[in-house]
Design an enzyme around this catalytic site. Sequence first.
Site, PDB file in Angstrom:
ATOM      1  N   LEU A 139       0.854  -1.195   0.000  1.00  0.00           N
ATOM      2  CA  LEU A 139       0.000   0.000   0.000  1.00  0.00           C
ATOM      3  C   LEU A 139       0.880   1.231   0.000  1.00  0.00           C
ATOM      4  O   LEU A 139       1.612   1.476   0.964  1.00  0.00           O
ATOM      5  CB  LEU A 139      -0.837   0.048   1.275  1.00  0.00           C
ATOM      6  N   ALA A 140       0.811   1.994  -1.062  1.00  0.00           N
ATOM      7  CA  ALA A 140       1.655   3.194  -1.168  1.00  0.00           C
ATOM      8  C   ALA A 140       1.397   4.122   0.014  1.00  0.00           C
ATOM      9  O   ALA A 140       0.257   4.399   0.367  1.00  0.00           O
ATOM     10  CB  ALA A 140       1.354   3.914  -2.478  1.00  0.00           C
ATOM     11  N   CYS A 150      -3.052  -1.846  -9.844  1.00  0.00           N
ATOM     12  CA  CYS A 150      -3.219  -0.502  -9.283  1.00  0.00           C
ATOM     13  C   CYS A 150      -4.178   0.324 -10.140  1.00  0.00           C
ATOM     14  O   CYS A 150      -3.956   0.499 -11.328  1.00  0.00           O
ATOM     15  CB  CYS A 150      -1.880   0.209  -9.182  1.00  0.00           C
ATOM     16  N   ASN A 208      -7.746 -11.173  -2.157  1.00  0.00           N
ATOM     17  CA  ASN A 208      -7.542  -9.828  -1.631  1.00  0.00           C
ATOM     18  C   ASN A 208      -8.792  -8.992  -1.900  1.00  0.00           C
ATOM     19  O   ASN A 208      -9.483  -9.196  -2.884  1.00  0.00           O
ATOM     20  CB  ASN A 208      -6.300  -9.226  -2.322  1.00  0.00           C
ATOM     21  N   GLY A 209      -9.060  -8.048  -0.997  1.00  0.00           N
ATOM     22  CA  GLY A 209     -10.192  -7.150  -1.177  1.00  0.00           C
ATOM     23  C   GLY A 209     -11.153  -7.201  -0.009  1.00  0.00           C
ATOM     24  O   GLY A 209     -11.800  -8.218   0.223  1.00  0.00           O
ATOM     25  N   GLY A 249      -4.609  -5.440   3.074  1.00  0.00           N
ATOM     26  CA  GLY A 249      -3.970  -4.136   2.882  1.00  0.00           C
ATOM     27  C   GLY A 249      -4.638  -3.099   3.753  1.00  0.00           C
ATOM     28  O   GLY A 249      -4.278  -2.899   4.906  1.00  0.00           O
TER      29      GLY A 249
END
Length: 310
Positions: free
Chosen positions: A17-18, A101, A200-201, A224
């Site tokens: 995660l940026a 992304c 994921n999600g 995340g």
Amino acid sequence: MEKKIDFSKPLVVLAPLAGYTDLPFRSVVKKFGADITVSEMISSNALVYKSEKTLRMIEKSPSEDPYIVQIAGNNADLVKEAVLILNDIPGIDGIDLNCGCPAPKVFSHGSGSNLLGDLNKLEEILSTVKQYSNKQYTTAKVRIGVNDKIPVEIAKAVEACGVDYVAVHGRTRAGKYKAPVDYDAIKAMKEAVNIPVIANGDIKDYEKAKEVLEYTKADGVMIGRGAIGKPWVFYQLKHGIDDISEEKKKEIILEHYDAVLQFHGVHGTVMFRKLLHSYSKGYTGAHEFRDLINKISDPKVMRDMIENFF
């Protein structure tokens, strides 16, 4: 060579995660239960142009083992250059290609989820990573399409490139982070390929993780945004517990704070404010606490504030 990643039981993986999954955060979740940690998304261009900031983003904590670096790119030559640079950096166990992304600036450069709209391009880039990497693992992080859902086609394209596993966010690019996650699509991908699939999600807590694993039969879950403000979700999953004490939470928050200071220096105090906004969610007096900490830049005062509030 002994494989570092063992899929004999479902794994719990920290998603890149940026702006959040920097070295301090990764070292904390690793300590409390994450099986695999992944760097923030690294631009191939920035890596090839030897950006100091980018090289710093790749640094890992000694505890991060196995450790995967995620890159983004859409130009095979640049991606090859980036992979060759990573090849010379010890301690990296795998390279992950970001094909998911949804951010406009990543998408408009043809990277991230843009690759899902051109599977030939995706295969070209991913095969480049696989061909030139000397690391043990090549992996991919995908979504289930750009506007339309094509989960099985994506899974097969990724598998054809020889990846070791794929992590899939159960939304299209158009679905951003708001549309309901399509766990059926993840399940269909799992059934369509022979490589491990990580779901994921919207996996925000222990209950949800169990439910998703049960339903999709995935080989692991990747968390995340669900870990921001509650990194103890990894501890819960590791130990199979629903409940976590306030003491444990406080210990983790302080550990995270100390790690941020150690890595980022005094500026870490200011950086930690946004994290405390997440950590304080749901606590009585959170609003006042946030107003107070927004003015604090002294590391010691900040630590006292954390001690007293949590």
